[in-house]
Design a protein around this motif. Structure first.
Motif, PDB file in Angstrom:
ATOM      1  N   TRP A 294      -2.661  -0.539  -6.457  1.00 51.73           N
ATOM      2  CA  TRP A 294      -2.248  -0.413  -7.863  1.00 51.73           C
ATOM      3  C   TRP A 294      -0.918   0.324  -7.945  1.00 51.73           C
ATOM      4  CZ3 TRP A 294      -1.063   3.619 -11.131  1.00 51.73           C
ATOM      5  CH2 TRP A 294      -0.979   3.311 -12.496  1.00 51.73           C
ATOM      6  N   TYR A 295      -0.798   1.432  -7.201  1.00 52.33           N
ATOM      7  CA  TYR A 295       0.467   2.175  -7.175  1.00 52.33           C
ATOM      8  C   TYR A 295       1.620   1.250  -6.752  1.00 52.33           C
ATOM      9  CZ  TYR A 295      -0.952   7.141  -7.701  1.00 52.33           C
ATOM     10  OH  TYR A 295      -1.351   8.359  -8.180  1.00 52.33           O
ATOM     11  N   LEU A 296       1.374   0.497  -5.694  1.00 51.28           N
ATOM     12  CA  LEU A 296       2.447  -0.340  -5.158  1.00 51.28           C
ATOM     13  C   LEU A 296       2.870  -1.411  -6.165  1.00 51.28           C
ATOM     14  CD1 LEU A 296       4.286  -0.849  -2.800  1.00 51.28           C
ATOM     15  CD2 LEU A 296       2.545  -2.333  -1.799  1.00 51.28           C
ATOM     16  N   ARG A 297       1.885  -1.981  -6.883  1.00 52.46           N
ATOM     17  CA  ARG A 297       2.239  -2.990  -7.898  1.00 52.46           C
ATOM     18  C   ARG A 297       3.108  -2.368  -8.986  1.00 52.46           C
ATOM     19  NH1 ARG A 297      -0.682  -4.434 -12.421  1.00 52.46           N
ATOM     20  NH2 ARG A 297      -2.645  -3.623 -11.555  1.00 52.46           N
ATOM     21  N   GLN A 298       2.788  -1.134  -9.385  1.00 53.01           N
ATOM     22  CA  GLN A 298       3.598  -0.473 -10.407  1.00 53.01           C
ATOM     23  C   GLN A 298       5.032  -0.270  -9.906  1.00 53.01           C
ATOM     24  OE1 GLN A 298       2.131  -0.095 -13.347  1.00 53.01           O
ATOM     25  NE2 GLN A 298       0.234  -0.818 -12.407  1.00 53.01           N
ATOM     26  N   MET A 299       5.177   0.075  -8.630  1.00 54.45           N
ATOM     27  CA  MET A 299       6.506   0.314  -8.078  1.00 54.45           C
ATOM     28  C   MET A 299       7.320  -0.973  -7.999  1.00 54.45           C
ATOM     29  SD  MET A 299       5.364   2.875  -4.981  1.00 54.45           S
ATOM     30  CE  MET A 299       6.993   3.226  -4.346  1.00 54.45           C
ATOM     31  N   LEU A 300       6.669  -2.040  -7.551  1.00 54.45           N
ATOM     32  CA  LEU A 300       7.387  -3.303  -7.363  1.00 54.45           C
ATOM     33  C   LEU A 300       7.644  -4.007  -8.680  1.00 54.45           C
ATOM     34  CD1 LEU A 300       5.466  -4.664  -4.236  1.00 54.45           C
ATOM     35  CD2 LEU A 300       7.607  -3.368  -4.302  1.00 54.45           C
ATOM     36  N   GLY A 301       6.838  -3.690  -9.707  1.00 54.31           N
ATOM     37  CA  GLY A 301       6.987  -4.359 -10.999  1.00 54.31           C
ATOM     38  C   GLY A 301       7.854  -3.605 -11.988  1.00 54.31           C
ATOM     39  N   SER A 302       8.528  -2.557 -11.544  1.00 56.22           N
ATOM     40  CA  SER A 302       9.346  -1.737 -12.439  1.00 56.22           C
ATOM     41  C   SER A 302      10.735  -1.540 -11.846  1.00 56.22           C
ATOM     42  CB  SER A 302       8.693  -0.355 -12.646  1.00 56.22           C
ATOM     43  OG  SER A 302       7.364  -0.480 -13.071  1.00 56.22           O
ATOM     44  N   ARG A 343      11.612   7.906  -4.268  1.00 55.86           N
ATOM     45  CA  ARG A 343      12.581   7.073  -3.544  1.00 55.86           C
ATOM     46  C   ARG A 343      12.497   7.315  -2.039  1.00 55.86           C
ATOM     47  NH1 ARG A 343      18.580   5.700  -5.662  1.00 55.86           N
ATOM     48  NH2 ARG A 343      19.110   4.184  -4.062  1.00 55.86           N
ATOM     49  N   GLU A 344      12.294   8.568  -1.657  1.00 55.11           N
ATOM     50  CA  GLU A 344      12.169   8.885  -0.218  1.00 55.11           C
ATOM     51  C   GLU A 344      10.935   8.188   0.359  1.00 55.11           C
ATOM     52  OE1 GLU A 344      10.608  10.603   3.269  1.00 55.11           O
ATOM     53  OE2 GLU A 344       9.688  11.061   1.316  1.00 55.11           O
ATOM     54  N   LEU A 345       9.839   8.151  -0.419  1.00 57.65           N
ATOM     55  CA  LEU A 345       8.639   7.449   0.048  1.00 57.65           C
ATOM     56  C   LEU A 345       8.932   5.965   0.232  1.00 57.65           C
ATOM     57  CD1 LEU A 345       5.803   9.076  -2.112  1.00 57.65           C
ATOM     58  CD2 LEU A 345       6.062   9.190   0.374  1.00 57.65           C
ATOM     59  N   CYS A 346       9.649   5.392  -0.727  1.00 56.45           N
ATOM     60  CA  CYS A 346      10.000   3.969  -0.614  1.00 56.45           C
ATOM     61  C   CYS A 346      10.793   3.717   0.665  1.00 56.45           C
ATOM     62  CB  CYS A 346      10.798   3.526  -1.845  1.00 56.45           C
ATOM     63  SG  CYS A 346       9.810   3.357  -3.348  1.00 56.45           S
ATOM     64  N   ARG A 348      10.834   5.504   3.366  1.00 52.38           N
ATOM     65  CA  ARG A 348      10.031   5.760   4.565  1.00 52.38           C
ATOM     66  C   ARG A 348       9.061   4.613   4.841  1.00 52.38           C
ATOM     67  NH1 ARG A 348       5.915   9.694   4.740  1.00 52.38           N
ATOM     68  NH2 ARG A 348       6.797  10.741   2.920  1.00 52.38           N
ATOM     69  N   TYR A 349       8.558   3.974   3.783  1.00 49.41           N
ATOM     70  CA  TYR A 349       7.613   2.875   3.970  1.00 49.41           C
ATOM     71  C   TYR A 349       8.311   1.508   3.948  1.00 49.41           C
ATOM     72  CZ  TYR A 349       3.575   5.961   3.651  1.00 49.41           C
ATOM     73  OH  TYR A 349       2.640   6.933   3.889  1.00 49.41           O
ATOM     74  N   GLY A 350       9.635   1.524   3.906  1.00 50.17           N
ATOM     75  CA  GLY A 350      10.375   0.268   3.959  1.00 50.17           C
ATOM     76  C   GLY A 350      10.278  -0.551   2.689  1.00 50.17           C
ATOM     77  N   LEU A 351      10.111   0.120   1.551  1.00 44.02           N
ATOM     78  CA  LEU A 351       9.940  -0.582   0.280  1.00 44.02           C
ATOM     79  C   LEU A 351      11.213  -0.517  -0.546  1.00 44.02           C
ATOM     80  CD1 LEU A 351       6.435   0.904  -0.577  1.00 44.02           C
ATOM     81  CD2 LEU A 351       6.915  -1.432   0.200  1.00 44.02           C
ATOM     82  N   PRO A 352      11.444  -1.504  -1.403  1.00 44.94           N
ATOM     83  CA  PRO A 352      12.624  -1.451  -2.278  1.00 44.94           C
ATOM     84  C   PRO A 352      12.433  -0.418  -3.387  1.00 44.94           C
ATOM     85  CG  PRO A 352      11.293  -3.366  -2.809  1.00 44.94           C
ATOM     86  CD  PRO A 352      10.663  -2.741  -1.590  1.00 44.94           C
ATOM     87  N   TYR A 353      13.517   0.171  -3.829  1.00 39.21           N
ATOM     88  CA  TYR A 353      13.512   1.081  -4.984  1.00 39.21           C
ATOM     89  C   TYR A 353      14.566   0.532  -5.922  1.00 39.21           C
ATOM     90  CZ  TYR A 353      13.497   5.528  -7.581  1.00 39.21           C
ATOM     91  OH  TYR A 353      13.389   6.502  -8.563  1.00 39.21           O
ATOM     92  N   ASN A 354      14.121  -0.238  -6.914  1.00 37.42           N
ATOM     93  CA  ASN A 354      15.034  -1.019  -7.758  1.00 37.42           C
ATOM     94  C   ASN A 354      15.690  -0.122  -8.794  1.00 37.42           C
ATOM     95  OD1 ASN A 354      16.277  -2.844  -9.507  1.00 37.42           O
ATOM     96  ND2 ASN A 354      14.646  -4.359  -9.286  1.00 37.42           N
ATOM     97  N   THR A 355      16.972   0.166  -8.611  1.00 35.34           N
ATOM     98  CA  THR A 355      17.699   0.996  -9.568  1.00 35.34           C
ATOM     99  C   THR A 355      19.150   0.547  -9.628  1.00 35.34           C
ATOM    100  OG1 THR A 355      18.168   3.283 -10.240  1.00 35.34           O
ATOM    101  CG2 THR A 355      18.343   2.784  -7.879  1.00 35.34           C
TER     102      THR A 355
END
Length: 396
Positions: A294-302, A343-346, A348-355
């Motif tokens: 659920w957390y990850l969906r919120q991150m990727l959908g925002s 953003r640091e978590l993103c 570290r886990y190789g995830l996008p941080y859309n900004t």
């Protein structure tokens, strides 16, 4: 550490991405496995607990200062309207009223009604009773936004904020000739945004298709009559009458301030979910989500918007839409201090941080509005990008 080979993940039993939709052209893909998603969730839980434990006097003083400023701008705006026969004073009055309405709706109303200040036990800031300066009744907004949007964020067919029932904002929405008017509908929604928000819970397309009965709609209409009626009376009758000979200029000033607030709120909110790079999901992909998923969906959908501290306040800190969707009931002025850690978590886990900057984000939103107005046969499909998530724990 977090990746799987592309041929490998395609044979796995379930993923957030691709399950239930037509395959998309290959793009820039990242794959993250179940255990890493759950570890990410635990780290976000820890961040949330840390901030909650620190809430106190500083947060209380912050929201009091914002309310004081909002009321000051409203009094100034109403007063300047008495000098509205002089264009500079009329413009200053419209500006002050616009700022007041933006602060009321975004940094105060939106956030208070998320329950961000319920812990203060202050009756005027309690999410259950708070009302705001807009035509949409608070109880209806809390259902369409707090429940429907924040629970089903970017799930096509469940999150009604995807297109608000009138726009095509995702390729998973089947195209038909009606959507040729996408830019026109979006423009109308932008200028009349508070009315669109009010009508959001109506589910007009379901009424037209006979899926909702009058008995379902009647309580909504009664709420509109009470709330919108008071707003119209206040802005377009009471205050113009009180300004005497300045009736017309005050009426026009109030209408202009409402439009300024509408355009700003629409732009900030659309930048939060519709810029390029934001992902959407199907219902099948999100069945039986864990907290980490659920957390990850919120991150990727925002998506976030960069800017100055003043810009963030005027956006209600929805410029930190990623942090808002992760922690919707944390006071929003805390998001700027949480954002670097998210953003640091993103990273570290190789995830996008859309900004990105406001003009970049809103530019990609409008590009999407125009592109999705056209049939896929003309514009093609956007290559798949973003993150593919292993939905289930693999057998040891």
């Amino acid at each position: 550490m977090f990746g799987l080979s592309l041929p490998g993940f395609l044979s796995m039993p379930g993923f957030l991405r691709f399950g239930g939709r037509d395959p998309e052209p290959a793009g820039d893909l990242t794959v993250i496995d179940y255990d890493d998603v759950e570890a990410l969730g635990r780290e976000l839980d820890a961040l949330r607990a840390e901030v909650v434990a620190d809430l106190g006097a500083a947060d209380r003083e912050y929201i009091y200062r914002i309310i004081k400023a909002q009321r000051g701008f409203e009094v100034a705006g109403r007063g300047l309207m008495y000098l509205g026969f002089l264009p500079p004073f009329w413009l200053a009055g419209v500006g002050a009223l616009s700022i007041s309405k933006i602060l009321d709706n975004m940094e105060i109303g939106h956030n208070v009604m998320h329950g961000q200040y319920d812990w203060m036990r202050e009756p005027g800031l309690n999410s259950r009773v708070f009302e705001w300066d807009t035509v949409c009744p608070a109880d209806q907004w809390k259902h369409s936004h707090n429940y429907m949007h924040h629970t089903y964020t970017n799930i096509v067919g469940r999150d009604r904020d995807i297109g608000y029932g009138i726009l095509r904002m995702d390729e998973a929405q089947r195209w038909n000739p009606y959507y040729l008017g996408n830019p026109l509908y979006a423009t109308a929604l932008m200028f009349l945004f508070e009315w669109g928000v009010m009508l959001h819970d109506l589910e007009a397309e379901n009424v037209v298709q006979g899926k909702r009965r009058w008995a379902d709609v009647r309580p909504l209409v009664q709420g509109w009559w009470r709330k919108a009626g008071r707003q119209v009376l206040k802005d377009y009758v009471l205050f113009p009458v009180l300004s005497g000979p300045m009736f017309v200029s005050t009426l026009l000033g109030n209408a202009t301030a409402n439009v300024v607030r509408n355009v700003w709120a629409y732009s900030i909110i659309f930048c939060g979910h519709f810029p390029s790079g934001v992902q959407s999901f199907t219902e099948e992909e999100t069945e039986n989500e864990t907290r980490g998923q659920w957390y990850l969906r919120q991150m990727l959908g925002s998506a976030n918007i960069t800017g100055s501290p003043l810009f963030h306040i005027m956006s209600g800190n929805l410029s930190h839409q990623i942090e808002h969707h992760l922690f919707p009931d944390i006071p929003a002025h805390r998001y700027p201090e949480m954002a670097p850690r998210v953003r640091e978590l993103c990273e570290r886990y190789g995830l996008p941080y859309n900004t990105g900057g406001f003009f970049h984000q809103i530019g990609t939103v409008w590009a999407k509005i125009f592109r999705l107005a056209l049939p896929p046969s003309l514009v093609g499909r956007t290559p798949a990008r973003g993150v593919i998530v292993e939905h289930r724990k693999t057998a040891a």
